[in-house]
Design an enzyme around this catalytic site. Sequence first.
Site, short mmCIF file in Angstrom:
data_model
loop_
_atom_site.label_atom_id
_atom_site.label_comp_id
_atom_site.label_asym_id
_atom_site.label_seq_id
_atom_site.Cartn_x
_atom_site.Cartn_y
_atom_site.Cartn_z
N GLU A 182 -24.23 89.78 43.92
CA GLU A 182 -24.27 90.98 43.16
C GLU A 182 -24.98 90.67 41.56
O GLU A 182 -24.80 89.86 41.21
CB GLU A 182 -23.09 91.92 43.36
CG GLU A 182 -22.07 91.06 42.26
CD GLU A 182 -20.83 91.83 42.35
OE1 GLU A 182 -20.57 92.66 43.23
OE2 GLU A 182 -19.85 91.53 41.76
N SER A 199 -16.27 98.17 47.37
CA SER A 199 -16.56 96.54 47.30
C SER A 199 -15.59 95.77 47.26
O SER A 199 -14.39 96.08 46.58
CB SER A 199 -17.52 96.67 45.99
OG SER A 199 -17.94 95.17 45.98
N SER A 200 -15.49 94.86 48.01
CA SER A 200 -14.38 93.76 48.17
C SER A 200 -14.73 92.81 46.75
O SER A 200 -15.39 92.34 46.49
CB SER A 200 -14.64 92.76 49.32
OG SER A 200 -15.21 93.37 50.30
N GLY A 257 -20.27 89.90 48.12
CA GLY A 257 -21.64 89.57 48.31
C GLY A 257 -22.40 89.21 46.94
O GLY A 257 -21.82 89.67 45.78
N THR A 276 -17.69 93.88 55.16
CA THR A 276 -16.30 94.16 55.36
C THR A 276 -16.27 94.96 56.54
O THR A 276 -15.45 94.73 57.61
CB THR A 276 -15.97 94.84 54.12
OG1 THR A 276 -15.97 93.88 53.12
CG2 THR A 276 -14.49 95.38 54.51
N ASN A 299 -21.49 99.27 45.66
CA ASN A 299 -20.55 99.86 46.95
C ASN A 299 -19.38 100.34 46.49
O ASN A 299 -18.39 99.98 45.65
CB ASN A 299 -20.36 98.42 47.65
CG ASN A 299 -19.55 98.40 48.87
OD1 ASN A 299 -19.44 99.70 49.22
ND2 ASN A 299 -19.27 97.58 49.54
N SER A 335 -23.52 92.52 48.10
CA SER A 335 -22.59 93.81 47.95
C SER A 335 -23.14 95.21 48.69
O SER A 335 -24.19 95.65 48.28
CB SER A 335 -22.21 94.06 46.48
OG SER A 335 -21.25 94.93 46.61
N GLY A 336 -22.52 95.47 49.44
CA GLY A 336 -22.81 96.79 50.08
C GLY A 336 -23.57 96.76 51.21
O GLY A 336 -23.88 97.73 51.86
#
Length: 1037
Positions: free
Chosen positions: A399, A173-174, A397, A125, A170, A120-121
């Site tokens: 996490e 974050s998605s 991602g 994306t 993030n 993540s981050g």
Amino acid sequence: MQGREARGAGGQLDMEGALVARDRVGIQDFVLLDETSETAFMDNLKKRFTGDLIYTYIGTLLVSVNPYKDLDIYNRKQMDIYMGVNFFELPPHIYALADNAYHTMLTELNNHFILISGESGAGKTEASKKILQYYAVSCPSTTLLDRVRDRMLVSNPVLEAFGNAKTLKNDNSSRFGKYMDIQFNSEGDAVGGHILSYLLEKSRVVHQNHGERNFHIFYQLVEGGEEELLRRLGLERDSQRYSYLVQGECANVPSINDRNDWKTVKNALQIMDFDESTIEHLFGVIASVLHLGNVQFEPDSKSYASLDTDAELGWVSTLLGISAQVLQEGLTYRKIEAKTDEVLSPFTVDHAIYARDALAKAIYGRTFTWLVGKINEAMENKDPSRKTVIGLLDIYGFEVFYVNSFEQFCINYCNEKLQQLFIQLTLKAEQEEYEAEGIEWEPVQFFNNKIICDLVEEKHRGIISVLDEECLRPGEATDLTFLERLEEKMGCHPHFVTHMLADKKTRKTLERGDFRLLHYAGEVTYCVVGFLDKNNDLLYRNVREVMRDSKNAIVRECFSGLEPDSRRRPETVATQFKSSLLGLTEILLAKEAWYVRCLKSNESKQPGRFDDVLVRHQVKYLGLMEHLRVRRAGFAYRRRYEVFLKRYKPLCPATWPHWHGVPSDGVEVLVQHLGYMPHEYSMGRTKIFIRHPRTLFATEDAYERCKHDLATRLQAKYKGYRAKGEFRRQKEAATKIETCWRGVQARKEKDRRAWAVKVIKKFIKGYMTRKEAKTTDNSEYLVFVRQSYLNRLKASLPQTVLDKTTWLTPPPVMRETSEILRQLNMRLMVRKYVRGITPQRKAQFQLKVITSAIFKGKKDSYPASVAQPFLDTRISEQDINMKVLQMIRNERIKYSVPVVKYDRNGFKPRDRQLILTTTAAYIVEEARVKQRLLYTTLRGVSVSNLTDNVVIFHVTCEDVKQKGDLVMQCDHLFEMLTKLSVVANKQGAIKVVQGSIKFEFQAGKENTVDFSTGQEPMAYKAKNGHLMVVSTRTRAR
Ligand SMILES: Nc1ncnc2c1ncn2[C@@H]1O[C@H](COP(=O)(O)OP(=O)(O)OP(=O)(O)O)[C@@H](O)[C@H]1O
Ligand SMILES: [Mg+2]
């Protein structure tokens, strides 16, 4: 993917491009690192990151390190640079990968996907957006396609607004997985798109950890929504007012501009053709969730839940278009079906809150799914023609939080699956390549995470199965019983630990309600609290039914048609997720893979900071080292024989410029020439494998040096070629001009000849009819004849008046003219001549005219005398004796000439002077006048017709004493006689006589002078007593 370089143009130059650029900053392709140690890997990564080079390759895999700052490498110019350029010829870039995938797709007409992974981050994306933007700009465009393309581009901000949120890891974050297919037609135009979404983290709607936010759209609406809209939705511009927005205590984040994002979203919805009422309903849903969050319950006297106030519920009912009463019932009672009856069972406060949150999650979650469907409609391409696709996979991602729950479990499981896919694809491909090439396979040690995947998903034995069982079994199942079950089943699994199973040391780090999985990416401790609920994701039936009657079209659509059989339990969330991942794996396995591995440079989102430990950890769990080692598998470099030969053939005389044999033989000759040792390389079926990068570098260095030579030679050749071409061109041009010119000349000549023929014909005709009257046929000829005659005449005019012969004979037509001209000319010459004569000459001519009148045609010597000029006198006065002069003083002397006088008797010749005066002629001998002859007494004068100079003066002789006729000889006969005739006016008295002349030498006494011709001139007394004068005959006669 490892077989990628076997493909067409796209990947062929990868290593070579990296070789060229290897000296810039670090090495562009890890495959070319001399040693494959982690330290070397990290050093290279850091070196490049420090130089703002965030991209590095491992073969065709792109490693990207999040810079946390805007780099000026995503502009239009950069895109242009990467468009259609061979993959590795330029520095590594996400555009290069996108471009290569695109061109490979076009040439091979197959489907591809780009797997973007990382925690993540890490920048997944962002990477996927860059790729999409690249395609939007680089693909051919038409107005129609632009519309589809715009929609694809704007789908991003909308989905991010609804599906992304700020987390601790993030700020954007998605919170859902996204797989987007970009469809291309055979021309390479992006013609459509389709999105698959995966498991939205719905729990976020109702709960956020500290430091995290709800989905962006809520804040965007509250912060950016127009006053009027907010009023209609019953909202206030203050996110603090909404309990679903305040739990994380960070509604406002500096890195997020909700107001701007609101505008972007609104604009995007318009571009995607969402109509006004749909947009109104959509925000009605969002607002209803916020209102729902504010619905509070209080325990009534029986501790059952009752509504705190009606206001918020009223807004929910208004916005969703359902009766407040029914809604309230749904939130505070549960409908229990008992045989035929339905019984309403009241909720406790906790239960009511649970039901409320469940409803909020359900509404939001289903609306999100609806939104994805709507976006797909907007991007859909209905044309049935064949299309190829490039899929972009951007999934949440891996996490790890302080507290990890069901969502993290799902997310990390998903990442585990993708890692498994990656391992399968890369290892399989590599192994296949070695086998295909007949190269000995040297197994590489790598961690295969299949064991973890199995731990989670195995049927009947995996964690998901256990969870489902717990959810479904009758009796009091709780999160803790679930944990116990796990401990029973997974007890001895090496990747599973719980408080109970752990050793002493580990136990300290685990709570009772935790279980820990040793993921490929690291350990994650999950708290089981909520697992069962979240997996069940139950929504009470009556609430569901209420929603089905909603007046909000979106909500109605979301809740209608679902689960008609209420008795059959729907699939649990985890099982659904598992199947959807299975579906995704199938989708991906049917396509060619490209990988982007994103790394997070530091946890604090700081630009330029490279956290060694953090990065090293990611490098490790992402398996980059293994990937690298597998990629090299003993041989750092491999290339198809043709490609290798094509690049390095200038290094060996035997292969340059052309190798005519089999490429592999050519490569063998080439490497022998380069001095490769046997252990340094291996010859496969279609490729050469080189063990150490240094071998390749040496070759590459040699190539670099040789390239300059080659370039010069090529340049020279090329220049020569150009010059030759130019020369040929010029020559051709010259020939062309020449031909044209010759043509022009020839045509002129032809015309000239045609003209000449005409003229000659005319001339001949004219000539033939020249004597006829003027006609059209001969008129020109006659003109010519005239002109020519006149011209010739001009050149040959007689030069003197006397010239009567020179006159040019005229052609018949000019006869008359010629005659006139001749006369004119003569007159002109005469005139000229006359004008040029002096008075003396005139006088002389007058005399000569007289002479002519007397003698012309009569005396033979006359013609010869004509040219002799007359003088005034033959004896000057000085030569006349003074006495004589005195004697004849009274008479003016007109002329004097010496004469020979013949005696009258004996004809003796005596020299005398003859002097003519105005009145008389005197015969003088020295000082004596021998005879005075008055003109009045001069009867006549006779001369012969011959050439002699004898002249006889006949005098009137009255008495004997008087001297008689005079017989003389004078050399200037004509001159003397002419003067005499003028002075004495005796013109008529001068006679030319033929034969003999009688004369009276004394009154009454006659004698004769006979004239004849002979050899010599002489005068003598003949026997007959006559004077015989012999003269020579004139020749002319
Ligand atoms: N190439 C880049 N250049 C500049 N900044 C970047 C880049 N990639 C990522 N970032 C920064 O990092 C942030 C996080 O990136 P991103 O949202 O793409 O992460 P992610 O991998 O999608 O994470 P998650 O799994 O949480 O969705 C971005 O908001 C941006 O600020
Ligand atoms: Mg993301």
